[in-house]
Design an enzyme around this catalytic site. Structure first.
Site, PDB file in Angstrom:
ATOM      1  N   LYS A   1      20.271  16.383  16.326  1.00  0.00           N
ATOM      2  CA  LYS A   1      21.285  17.305  16.834  1.00  0.00           C
ATOM      3  C   LYS A   1      21.930  18.066  15.687  1.00  0.00           C
ATOM      4  O   LYS A   1      22.261  19.242  15.815  1.00  0.00           O
ATOM      5  CB  LYS A   1      22.353  16.553  17.635  1.00  0.00           C
ATOM      6  CG  LYS A   1      23.370  17.504  18.281  1.00  0.00           C
ATOM      7  CD  LYS A   1      24.384  16.767  19.121  1.00  0.00           C
ATOM      8  CE  LYS A   1      25.496  16.203  18.277  1.00  0.00           C
ATOM      9  NZ  LYS A   1      26.397  17.265  17.758  1.00  0.00           N
ATOM     10  N   GLY A  20      31.877   6.826  13.031  1.00  0.00           N
ATOM     11  CA  GLY A  20      32.516   6.013  14.049  1.00  0.00           C
ATOM     12  C   GLY A  20      32.528   6.694  15.400  1.00  0.00           C
ATOM     13  O   GLY A  20      31.792   7.644  15.645  1.00  0.00           O
ATOM     14  N   ALA A  21      33.378   6.179  16.299  1.00  0.00           N
ATOM     15  CA  ALA A  21      33.420   6.659  17.683  1.00  0.00           C
ATOM     16  C   ALA A  21      32.016   6.641  18.268  1.00  0.00           C
ATOM     17  O   ALA A  21      31.540   7.610  18.842  1.00  0.00           O
ATOM     18  CB  ALA A  21      34.033   8.053  17.759  1.00  0.00           C
ATOM     19  N   HIS A  71      24.447   7.440  19.002  1.00  0.00           N
ATOM     20  CA  HIS A  71      24.409   6.532  17.849  1.00  0.00           C
ATOM     21  C   HIS A  71      23.602   5.278  18.167  1.00  0.00           C
ATOM     22  O   HIS A  71      22.831   4.785  17.331  1.00  0.00           O
ATOM     23  CB  HIS A  71      25.826   6.120  17.449  1.00  0.00           C
ATOM     24  CG  HIS A  71      26.702   7.247  17.004  1.00  0.00           C
ATOM     25  ND1 HIS A  71      27.764   7.693  17.746  1.00  0.00           N
ATOM     26  CD2 HIS A  71      26.671   8.031  15.892  1.00  0.00           C
ATOM     27  CE1 HIS A  71      28.366   8.693  17.118  1.00  0.00           C
ATOM     28  NE2 HIS A  71      27.716   8.919  15.988  1.00  0.00           N
ATOM     29  N   VAL A 101      20.020  13.031  21.839  1.00  0.00           N
ATOM     30  CA  VAL A 101      20.260  12.338  23.108  1.00  0.00           C
ATOM     31  C   VAL A 101      21.213  13.199  23.938  1.00  0.00           C
ATOM     32  O   VAL A 101      22.233  13.678  23.434  1.00  0.00           O
ATOM     33  CB  VAL A 101      20.863  10.945  22.880  1.00  0.00           C
ATOM     34  CG1 VAL A 101      21.168  10.259  24.210  1.00  0.00           C
ATOM     35  CG2 VAL A 101      19.906  10.095  22.043  1.00  0.00           C
ATOM     36  N   GLN A 150      34.242  16.534   4.225  1.00  0.00           N
ATOM     37  CA  GLN A 150      33.508  17.472   5.068  1.00  0.00           C
ATOM     38  C   GLN A 150      34.368  18.130   6.134  1.00  0.00           C
ATOM     39  O   GLN A 150      33.863  18.845   6.995  1.00  0.00           O
ATOM     40  CB  GLN A 150      32.303  16.795   5.716  1.00  0.00           C
ATOM     41  CG  GLN A 150      32.602  15.692   6.704  1.00  0.00           C
ATOM     42  CD  GLN A 150      31.372  14.871   7.010  1.00  0.00           C
ATOM     43  OE1 GLN A 150      30.899  14.078   6.192  1.00  0.00           O
ATOM     44  NE2 GLN A 150      30.834  15.037   8.212  1.00  0.00           N
TER      45      GLN A 150
END
Length: 331
Positions: free
Chosen positions: A150, A28-29, A34, A177, A61
């Site tokens: 990343k 999310g976020a 994304h 990105v 995690q």
């Protein structure tokens, strides 16, 4: 486009499938990083396929003292981002849906690769990552799943799990990105104050310094190889003496090596450690992407220059790919 919100695997499995299903897994976020993944998934799935974005903050995690409770939950905004980027559905299950019996007793072990770098800094982290990725692959049943480069170590481990355990899914990596100032996009960037953000730019700055040193030295090596081996040149080298010629040849051969790349990157990080607020380095590593072990001075082939550090209370990671020796210059 209209994006359907799904809460259960049953709802997802009931959807009619045509073409390929491409899945992007997130916590999310959602941000532009994304969105780039989702657009890449749309390209992979094609007009006749389906793009599913998972939104699930995985408790397995997060280690003790990490930011599970304050991790941003922005589902309404996530639906907008996913829809604008081309997602057909957002699968946002509850913890009970993903782990119906509570915390799973049987988990995926990340093995030795999962104990290095990020795994050493966050013990058990990658076991939790691989366990939820395996669960979500089973729940979403994709043809292809896309992950950001990343998180290079995570991507390498997912690829290894899929290969070792014979998952019938293709894994695609999508380049990192970055924001205009070079900082890699991350949901954690929102935690940085203006001063902390200025310090945090040292992560990408260090990587770019290592990349630039590597590219410059590879260019010198390439030019040295292109110089004609004429008799006059040979005689001139001979006049310098064998030891001098040998030293020069060694310097050219090793100047673009891993040690020079690490030194250039570390200089930037050392300077950032003296800033206010300071950068606190967790690790700087130049590793073989097949197993995330450090590469030696004579290494040739693909490598990953990776860094992790804290600025204030925020921990950030970043990396860039490099290629050493006969395979070419920096990527």
């Amino acid at each position: 486009m209209t994006t359907t919100l799904l809460r259960t695997a049953g709802e997802l499995h009931a959807r009619a499938r045509t073409g390929r299903r491409a899945v992007v897994m997130t916590m999310g976020a959602l941000h532009e990083g994304h969105a780039t993944l989702i657009r890449a998934a749309r390209d992979v799935a094609g007009a006749d396929g389906e793009v599913v974005v998972t939104v699930f903050v995985n408790p397995l995690q997060f280690g003790e003292g990490e930011d599970l409770d304050r991790y941003p939950r922005t589902l309404d905004a996530d639906l907008d981002v996913a829809g604008q980027a081309g997602a057909d559905a957002v699968f946002a299950p509850s913890a009970d849906e993903v782990y119906p019996g509570g915390e799973p007793q049987v988990r995926i072990s990340a093995g030795p690769m999962g104990e290095r770098l990020e795994g050493a800094a966050r013990p058990g982290h990658f076991d939790g990552v691989l366990t939820v990725v395996a669960k979500l692959l089973h729940l979403t049943r994709p043809d292809v799943a896309l992950y950001g480069e990343k998180d290079a170590q995570q991507l390498a481990l997912i690829r290894r799990m899929v290969r070792d355990l014979n998952f019938g899914v293709d894994i695609v990596g999508v380049p990192t990105v970055r924001e205009d100032d070079g900082l890699a996009l991350s949901s954690r960037n929102r935690y940085l104050s203006a001063a902390e953000r200025r310090t945090a730019l040292a992560l990408s700055g260090a990587l770019f310094a290592g990349r630039d040193r590597h590219a410059a030295q590879e260019a010198l090596r390439a030019r040295a190889r292109e110089v004609p081996s004429t008799r006059a040149r040979a005689e001139a080298l001979s006049a310098l003496g064998e030891s001098r010629a040998a030293a020069d040849a060694h310097a050219v051969a090793t100047a673009a090596g891993p040690a020079a790349v690490r030194a250039a990157a570390r200089q930037v990080l050392d300077e950032a450690a003296r800033l206010t607020p300071p950068l606190t380095l967790d690790y700087l590593a130049l590793v073989d992407p097949s197993d995330f072990t450090e590469v030696g001075d004579g290494f040739t082939g693909e490598a990953v220059l990776a860094v992790a550090a804290r600025v204030g209370t925020t921990r950030l990671i970043d990396n860039i790919p490099l290629t050493f020796g006969t395979l070419g210059a920096a990527s």
